[in-house]
Write a protein that holds these residues in place. Structure first.
Motif, PDB file in Angstrom:
ATOM      1  N   HIS A   2       0.909  -1.085  -0.024  1.00  0.00           N
ATOM      2  CA  HIS A   2      -0.076  -0.041  -0.056  1.00  0.00           C
ATOM      3  C   HIS A   2       0.826   1.058  -0.166  1.00  0.00           C
ATOM      4  CE1 HIS A   2      -3.541   2.335   1.069  1.00  0.00           C
ATOM      5  NE2 HIS A   2      -2.726   3.132   1.817  1.00  0.00           N
ATOM      6  N   ILE A   3       1.952   1.271   0.863  1.00  0.00           N
ATOM      7  CA  ILE A   3       2.757   2.463   0.830  1.00  0.00           C
ATOM      8  C   ILE A   3       3.310   2.696  -0.591  1.00  0.00           C
ATOM      9  CG2 ILE A   3       5.014   3.408   2.052  1.00  0.00           C
ATOM     10  CD1 ILE A   3       4.093   1.754   4.453  1.00  0.00           C
ATOM     11  N   GLU A   4       4.086   1.462  -1.053  1.00  0.00           N
ATOM     12  CA  GLU A   4       4.631   1.413  -2.540  1.00  0.00           C
ATOM     13  C   GLU A   4       3.826   2.192  -3.518  1.00  0.00           C
ATOM     14  OE1 GLU A   4       7.354  -1.016  -5.239  1.00  0.00           O
ATOM     15  OE2 GLU A   4       6.399  -1.986  -3.642  1.00  0.00           O
ATOM     16  N   ARG A   5       2.236   1.680  -3.576  1.00  0.00           N
ATOM     17  CA  ARG A   5       1.444   1.828  -4.518  1.00  0.00           C
ATOM     18  C   ARG A   5       1.291   3.356  -4.406  1.00  0.00           C
ATOM     19  NH1 ARG A   5      -2.877  -0.349  -2.728  1.00  0.00           N
ATOM     20  NH2 ARG A   5      -2.225  -2.268  -3.375  1.00  0.00           N
ATOM     21  N   HIS A   6       0.905   3.831  -3.222  1.00  0.00           N
ATOM     22  CA  HIS A   6       0.646   5.556  -3.318  1.00  0.00           C
ATOM     23  C   HIS A   6       1.756   6.163  -2.856  1.00  0.00           C
ATOM     24  CE1 HIS A   6      -3.782   4.535  -2.980  1.00  0.00           C
ATOM     25  NE2 HIS A   6      -3.332   3.420  -2.317  1.00  0.00           N
ATOM     26  N   ARG A   7       3.057   5.731  -2.997  1.00  0.00           N
ATOM     27  CA  ARG A   7       4.178   6.465  -2.961  1.00  0.00           C
ATOM     28  C   ARG A   7       4.269   7.463  -1.673  1.00  0.00           C
ATOM     29  NH1 ARG A   7       5.852   3.328  -6.372  1.00  0.00           N
ATOM     30  NH2 ARG A   7       7.065   4.039  -8.070  1.00  0.00           N
ATOM     31  N   LEU A   8       3.958   6.949  -0.475  1.00  0.00           N
ATOM     32  CA  LEU A   8       3.926   7.568   0.718  1.00  0.00           C
ATOM     33  C   LEU A   8       5.180   7.778   1.242  1.00  0.00           C
ATOM     34  CD1 LEU A   8       0.890   5.714   2.671  1.00  0.00           C
ATOM     35  CD2 LEU A   8       0.952   8.180   1.134  1.00  0.00           C
ATOM     36  N   ALA A   9       5.872   8.879   1.116  1.00  0.00           N
ATOM     37  CA  ALA A   9       7.038   9.494   1.513  1.00  0.00           C
ATOM     38  C   ALA A   9       7.169   9.381   3.031  1.00  0.00           C
ATOM     39  CB  ALA A   9       7.522  10.593   0.845  1.00  0.00           C
ATOM     40  N   ALA A  10       7.810   8.536   3.629  1.00  0.00           N
ATOM     41  CA  ALA A  10       7.743   8.711   5.153  1.00  0.00           C
ATOM     42  C   ALA A  10       8.658   7.635   5.819  1.00  0.00           C
ATOM     43  CB  ALA A  10       6.462   8.059   5.686  1.00  0.00           C
ATOM     44  N   VAL A  11       9.079   7.782   7.106  1.00  0.00           N
ATOM     45  CA  VAL A  11       9.643   6.710   7.885  1.00  0.00           C
ATOM     46  C   VAL A  11       8.745   5.672   8.359  1.00  0.00           C
ATOM     47  CG1 VAL A  11      11.086   6.478   9.910  1.00  0.00           C
ATOM     48  CG2 VAL A  11      11.366   8.614   8.540  1.00  0.00           C
ATOM     49  N   VAL A  12       9.061   4.248   7.920  1.00  0.00           N
ATOM     50  CA  VAL A  12       8.130   3.458   8.372  1.00  0.00           C
ATOM     51  C   VAL A  12       8.713   2.479   9.417  1.00  0.00           C
ATOM     52  CG1 VAL A  12       7.052   1.436   7.544  1.00  0.00           C
ATOM     53  CG2 VAL A  12       7.660   3.269   5.841  1.00  0.00           C
ATOM     54  N   HIS A  13       7.772   2.222  10.497  1.00  0.00           N
ATOM     55  CA  HIS A  13       8.061   1.496  11.757  1.00  0.00           C
ATOM     56  C   HIS A  13       7.027   0.412  11.947  1.00  0.00           C
ATOM     57  CE1 HIS A  13       8.985   0.232  15.776  1.00  0.00           C
ATOM     58  NE2 HIS A  13       7.816   0.876  16.072  1.00  0.00           N
ATOM     59  N   PHE A  14       7.412  -0.750  12.350  1.00  0.00           N
ATOM     60  CA  PHE A  14       6.266  -1.614  12.538  1.00  0.00           C
ATOM     61  C   PHE A  14       6.402  -1.728  14.142  1.00  0.00           C
ATOM     62  CE2 PHE A  14       8.236  -3.061   8.241  1.00  0.00           C
ATOM     63  CZ  PHE A  14       7.150  -3.205   7.848  1.00  0.00           C
ATOM     64  N   ALA A  15       5.032  -1.613  14.632  1.00  0.00           N
ATOM     65  CA  ALA A  15       4.891  -1.704  15.880  1.00  0.00           C
ATOM     66  C   ALA A  15       3.896  -2.770  16.271  1.00  0.00           C
ATOM     67  CB  ALA A  15       4.136  -0.113  16.350  1.00  0.00           C
ATOM     68  N   GLY A  16       4.369  -3.358  17.075  1.00  0.00           N
ATOM     69  CA  GLY A  16       3.617  -4.636  17.825  1.00  0.00           C
ATOM     70  C   GLY A  16       2.390  -4.295  18.722  1.00  0.00           C
ATOM     71  N   LEU A  17       1.404  -4.936  18.778  1.00  0.00           N
ATOM     72  CA  LEU A  17       0.259  -4.487  19.732  1.00  0.00           C
ATOM     73  C   LEU A  17       0.793  -4.410  21.289  1.00  0.00           C
ATOM     74  CD1 LEU A  17      -2.905  -6.202  18.194  1.00  0.00           C
ATOM     75  CD2 LEU A  17      -2.389  -4.058  18.192  1.00  0.00           C
ATOM     76  N   GLY A  18       1.647  -5.310  21.477  1.00  0.00           N
ATOM     77  CA  GLY A  18       2.212  -5.246  22.763  1.00  0.00           C
ATOM     78  C   GLY A  18       3.414  -4.637  23.011  1.00  0.00           C
ATOM     79  N   ASP A  19       3.746  -3.774  22.332  1.00  0.00           N
ATOM     80  CA  ASP A  19       4.953  -2.843  22.335  1.00  0.00           C
ATOM     81  C   ASP A  19       4.675  -1.654  23.224  1.00  0.00           C
ATOM     82  OD1 ASP A  19       6.293  -4.480  20.892  1.00  0.00           O
ATOM     83  OD2 ASP A  19       6.414  -3.164  18.950  1.00  0.00           O
ATOM     84  N   VAL A  20       5.717  -1.196  24.080  1.00  0.00           N
ATOM     85  CA  VAL A  20       5.729   0.061  24.966  1.00  0.00           C
ATOM     86  C   VAL A  20       6.811   0.913  24.632  1.00  0.00           C
ATOM     87  CG1 VAL A  20       5.578   0.670  27.263  1.00  0.00           C
ATOM     88  CG2 VAL A  20       4.694  -1.465  26.706  1.00  0.00           C
TER      89      VAL A  20
END
Length: 355
Positions: free
Chosen positions: A185-203
């Motif tokens: 989705h990010i590649e298709r819409h060319r969203l220029a951003a910093v991408v981070h994967f956040a888990g549901l249990g992350d603090v």
């Protein structure tokens, strides 16, 4: 004498009413009546503005976005001042895309709403611009869509129709597919951003998101991973000299063992996906397609595997955060459900010694 009496009588009598005064009262009464009638009938007219929630579609498509106010300026300023961060006036901040994956198992579904709500409260404290991408299976969409609409965060809700067995979900195949869905989705819409994967249990510590905005290509940091069923904490992340990444390590604090990983293609270390972020421009970088032979087209299409491979192999492109990677700013809690107590009334975690 008579003339004087006549003048006195005229002076002491009541003055005659002016015809202009009565006309003024009549005009005021007429205007008031007209305004009352117009206001009365205007109240029965249908309003041209309707509540956006009342017209929201019942069915949710594969991708939708709702723009809602993120934070009032006063709340943002108070948050920044409390953390000692004064943004430069007029300086544009890079977009942060936080990707959160979910599980479609019945056990995880019961905790999804609570954990998504907790994550939403965390992201509300992050200064904009920020985009929250939540990925989940199609059957779980309606309840989550309502929850996301009430968060006050700019978000995108992505779904997929593929089905995964419990064994495949436990092996991480479903989460891997969800991450690829978000990256596509990010590649298709060319969203220029910093991408981070956040888990549901992350603090998180809030200063961590300020560090993310300083990433130009790749960034990595240590993550303290805690298990719900066992009294154990494992720290995984990069070994750094200042902001330069020298390698990867894993340390189990319960027994003090430490492992290291190399960066060669033959012995690439296993990197926690929650322990690195990257600039989205690498997804459409032409060099990506030259890394794989034409005989292996599937690998070039796997965006998640490509990003992990680049982080593990090319240290020169990875920035360690915070400096020297000595501070833990992300804590991950294993989302696996707790096991049922045994006949003796003890869980596996209770049998371990306290530390």
């Amino acid at each position: 004498m008579g003339s004087a009496m006549e003048h006195a009588g005229v002076a002491g009598g009541r003055p005659k009413k002016s015809p202009g005064g009565s006309q003024l009262w009549k005009k005021a009464l007429l205007h008031s009546s007209l305004c009352f009638v117009m206001g009365f009938f205007t109240g029965f007219a249908p309003s041209s503005v309707s509540d956006w929630r009342s017209v929201a579609p019942v069915g949710v498509g594969s991708s939708h976005m709702v723009r809602t106010p993120h934070l009032i300026s006063g709340a943002v300023n108070r948050s920044l001042l409390a953390r000692g961060v004064i943004p430069a006036p007029g300086a544009p901040q890079p977009l942060l895309v936080v990707v959160t994956t979910t599980e479609s198992t019945p056990t995880a579904a019961g905790e999804r709403a609570a954990m998504l709500t907790r994550m939403a409260h965390t992201l509300r404290l992050v200064p904009p611009p920020l985009l929250w991408v939540v990925v989940e299976a199609a059957p779980d969409v309606p309840a989550t869509a309502k929850l996301l609409r009430d968060t006050g965060i700019l978000y995108r809700h992505l779904t997929y129709k593929e089905n995964f067995t419990a064994a495949e979900a436990a092996a991480g195949k479903e989460r891997h597919h969800q991450r690829n869905t978000a990256l596509e989705h990010i590649e298709r819409h060319r969203l220029a951003a910093v991408v981070h994967f956040a888990g549901l249990g992350d603090v998180y510590e809030l200063r961590f998101f300020d560090q993310l905005r300083q990433i130009s290509t790749f960034g990595a940091w240590p993550v303290a991973r805690m298990s719900r069923n066992e009294r154990k904490v494992v720290i995984q992340g990069p070994a750094c000299s200042s902001s330069k990444v020298l390698g990867w390590f894993s340390r189990d604090l319960s027994n003090g063992t430490t492992g290291t990983g190399g960066g060669t293609a033959a012995t690439s270390p296993e990197i926690d996906v929650h322990g690195f972020a990257f600039n989205s421009s690498v997804l459409w970088d032409p060099e990506r397609w030259g890394r794989y032979p034409t005989s292996e087209p599937d690998k070039s299409q796997d965006s998640m595997r490509f990003v992990q491979q680049v982080v593990a192999e090319d240290y020169s492109k990875v920035k360690g955060i915070p400096p020297d990677c000595l501070e833990i700013m992300v804590w991950g809690v294993d989302a696996a459900p707790a096991t049922a107590p045994s006949s003796s009334g003890q869980t596996p975690g209770n049998k371990r010694r306290r530390w």
